[in-house]
Scaffold this active site. Structure first.
Site, mmCIF file in Angstrom:
data_model
loop_
_atom_site.group_PDB
_atom_site.id
_atom_site.type_symbol
_atom_site.label_atom_id
_atom_site.label_comp_id
_atom_site.label_asym_id
_atom_site.label_seq_id
_atom_site.Cartn_x
_atom_site.Cartn_y
_atom_site.Cartn_z
ATOM 1 N N GLU A 351 0.805 -1.231 0.000
ATOM 2 C CA GLU A 351 0.000 0.000 0.000
ATOM 3 C C GLU A 351 0.834 1.276 0.000
ATOM 4 O O GLU A 351 0.517 2.222 0.721
ATOM 5 C CB GLU A 351 -0.936 0.004 1.220
ATOM 6 C CG GLU A 351 -1.923 -1.138 1.212
ATOM 7 C CD GLU A 351 -2.751 -1.233 2.491
ATOM 8 O OE1 GLU A 351 -3.938 -1.555 2.394
ATOM 9 O OE2 GLU A 351 -2.193 -1.016 3.584
HETATM 10 C C1 TNX Z 1 -4.430 -4.008 4.735
HETATM 11 S S1 TNX Z 1 -2.769 -6.361 4.445
HETATM 12 C C2 TNX Z 1 -3.154 -3.766 5.197
HETATM 13 C C3 TNX Z 1 -2.969 -3.369 6.611
HETATM 14 C C4 TNX Z 1 -4.269 -3.222 7.329
HETATM 15 C C5 TNX Z 1 -5.181 -4.361 6.925
HETATM 16 C C6 TNX Z 1 -6.470 -4.386 7.669
HETATM 17 C C7 TNX Z 1 -1.721 -5.326 4.188
HETATM 18 C C8 TNX Z 1 -0.501 -5.794 3.620
HETATM 19 N N1 TNX Z 1 -2.016 -4.061 4.504
HETATM 20 O O1 TNX Z 1 -2.227 -2.169 6.671
HETATM 21 O O2 TNX Z 1 -4.022 -3.249 8.680
HETATM 22 O O3 TNX Z 1 -5.460 -4.249 5.552
HETATM 23 O O4 TNX Z 1 -7.197 -5.529 7.365
#
Ligand code: TNX
Length: 535
Positions: A351
């Site tokens: 992300e």
């Molecule tokens: C996505 S999964 C994210 C996290 C959040 C999560 C909550 C991932 C690699 N990144 O930063 O905590 O969703 O479900």
């Protein structure tokens, strides 16, 4: 009339024997995860005042396991259960020390033998044996009953080498004791990797001696504005040791280049100024726009970002053009690798919505080299597969099947954590009091009914390092919260990772999880009583 009485008496005896047989059968005791092979035999082994444990083979680890077993038996039964190298009735037979995780458990009327070519195999044999006893064995208090295990033979080995879980200790911090409690419960399910998500926008949780403000400032809060916290390196070493005694390897994660607001709040000189972590969506959107070209880096006034206590994702980035960024990373990876005996270092990589694509690629490729230079293998969330991966590095599939495929095409393995199945922070259904649901609602049967080797197009068993169930903690504050989201689903994931696919069966799991539920209940574990199970 006499005849009738006799027939009645005979049928009572037959019925009683049948019930007893059923109760006593080794394949009905509720072993979790299900072993590769269970062959029940008649009769049983009974623990009493003369039961003792014999160690055959040497080493500190084997002695630890013997004491671990003895302690559990002593607690529940009140018997002395001495441990020694002399002949005893429960034998731990370490035949060689090749690191083998497979084991054999043979339960006879006079003797129990657990044998393996690896200490971890002996440990797993012990876990299976403990589960073959009545559930009360797991109670912290002694109880007065017959301590019997049904006879038979179990031959067992894991399907996947990596069977893990993750704790996000950044969004809400968890102290050393909480982590150890989690490790204990993981070990019972034969899980062998604990991934600690040590850093994120909301908090930096590991002492780095060369960059002290990371914890002083970056560790000072958490989601909701609570006081946060962090592990000293001494705490971390303590966790690593506690885990390794239970055959669990710690995988530390430092998430980057996104999810880095805590760093940028600690050291303003690293901040490129495109982070505006106010938490409201409008501000986050603005910061995304800025990152997409409005801001000229030459005009940056570098100053610390504000600490962030909301739950938005994707607004922060390290400055990938800045040499100081790589100096920080080199120091962090060096200090943390020195106290991490396991082979992996998790670099995050998810992300990074405000990092330009080219910058992201340059950054991840450079960070992989840094990790390698400190003797570790990189794992990263599946986005890292959009860059050139070093041989042996691992992409953790969570959302994008295309990314998993990119890793596979580069000849790299995938760690399976599909959010729709393995994310322990997803709600069970729309009424669950905590948790998120952006990926799915995950009832117990959904967490159980999937096959990693058949889940993503083009990814088969040989491409898969293993399975991991992450617990993100945006909504998880207390131990009760954690237990509620994790159990019983962690047992489902453990079975997905351990048991041969052709042996897995929801009806069988349903019966066994009800027995496992009793073991948890006796220790006040706050598990979710799924309506799918007759508890
Ligand atoms: C996505 S999964 C994210 C996290 C959040 C999560 C909550 C991932 C690699 N990144 O930063 O905590 O969703 O479900």
């Amino acid at each position: 009339m006499k005849k009738f009485k006799l027939a009645f008496a005979i049928s009572i005896v037959l019925l009683a024997t049948a019930c007893q047989n059923q109760k006593e059968s080794l394949d009905a005791v509720g072993i979790m995860p299900l072993p590769a092979s269970v062959i029940p035999a008649s009769g049983s082994f009974q623990v009493n005042e003369s039961t003792s444990i014999q160690i055959s083979g040497s080493g500190e680890e084997l002695s630890f396991i013997a004491d671990y077993l003895a302690q559990k038996l002593r607690n529940a039964t009140g018997f002395a259960i001495p441990v020694s190298g002399d002949a005893g009735s429960i034998v731990l037979d370490l035949k060689s020390n090749s690191g083998d995780e497979s084991y054999e458990l043979e339960i006879g009327e006079e003797k129990i033998v657990i044998s393996s070519n690896g200490v971890s195999g002996i440990f797993y044999g012990v876990q299976t044996l403990l589960q073959a006893f009545p559930a009360e064995l797991f109670s912290p208090n002694p109880s007065n009953q017959t301590w019997e295990v049904p006879a038979g033979k179990i031959v067992d080995k894991p399907k996947y080498a990596y069977r893990g879980s993750m704790l996000d200790v950044s969004r809400h911090f968890m102290g050393v004791e909480e982590v150890k409690h989690y490790i204990d419960l993981m070990a019972e399910l034969k899980l062998n990797y604990l991934h600690l998500h040590l850093t994120d926008d909301q908090g930096w949780r590991i002492e780095i001696k060369s960059w002290p403000k990371l914890t002083e400032i970056g560790g000072s809060t958490q989601v909701g504005g609570g006081e946060g916290g962090y592990y000293t390196q001494e705490d971390y070493v303590d966790i690593v040791k506690y885990a390794s005694q239970r055959f669990i390897t710690i995988v530390p994660e430092v998430d980057m280049p996104g999810h880095t607001n805590a760093i940028l709040a600690s050291y303003g000189e690293l901040n490129s100024g495109i982070n505006l972590p106010d938490g409201d969506t409008e501000t986050v959107t603005k910061s995304v726009e800025k990152a997409e070209g409005e801001l000229k880096k030459s005009n940056i006034i570098r100053e610390p970002a504000e600490l962030y206590t909301g739950i938005e994702v994707g607004f922060s980035t390290l400055d990938t053009d800045l040499e100081l960024t790589y100096q920080l990373i080199d120091d962090v990876v060096r200090e943390l690798s020195a106290i991490t005996p396991g082979p992996y270092f998790h670099i995050g990589g998810d992300e990074s919505h405000v990092t330009k694509k080219d910058d992201y690629i340059y950054f991840i490729e450079r960070v992989q080299e840094i990790v390698k230079s400190h003797g570790k293998i990189s794992i990263g969330w599946d986005e890292i597969a959009t860059t050139t991966l070093l041989p042996g590095n691992v992409a953790q599939f969570w959302a994008m099947a295309d990314n998993a495929k990119l890793a596979q095409e580069q000849g790299n393995q995938v760690l399976m954590s599909p959010a729709k199945k393995a994310y322990l922070d997803m709600q069970y259904d729309s009424t669950t009091r905590i948790g998120l649901h952006w990926a799915a609602y995950i009832e117990l049967d959904s967490a159980y009914l999937w096959d990693p080797a058949n889940y993503t197009d083009g990814i088969t068993k040989k491409d898969i390092l293993g399975v991991e169930a992450p617990l993100w903690t945006e909504t998880v504050v207390t131990r009760d919260d954690l237990e509620y989201l994790v159990f019983p689903r962690l047992a489902a994931i453990a079975e997905v990772a351990w048991t041969p696919t052709e042996k897995r069966n929801w009806e069988s799991f349903k019966k066994r999880i009800a027995i496992q539920g009793k073991r948890w209940e006796l220790r006040d574990i706050n598990f979710y009583k799924s309506p799918k199970v007759d508890w």
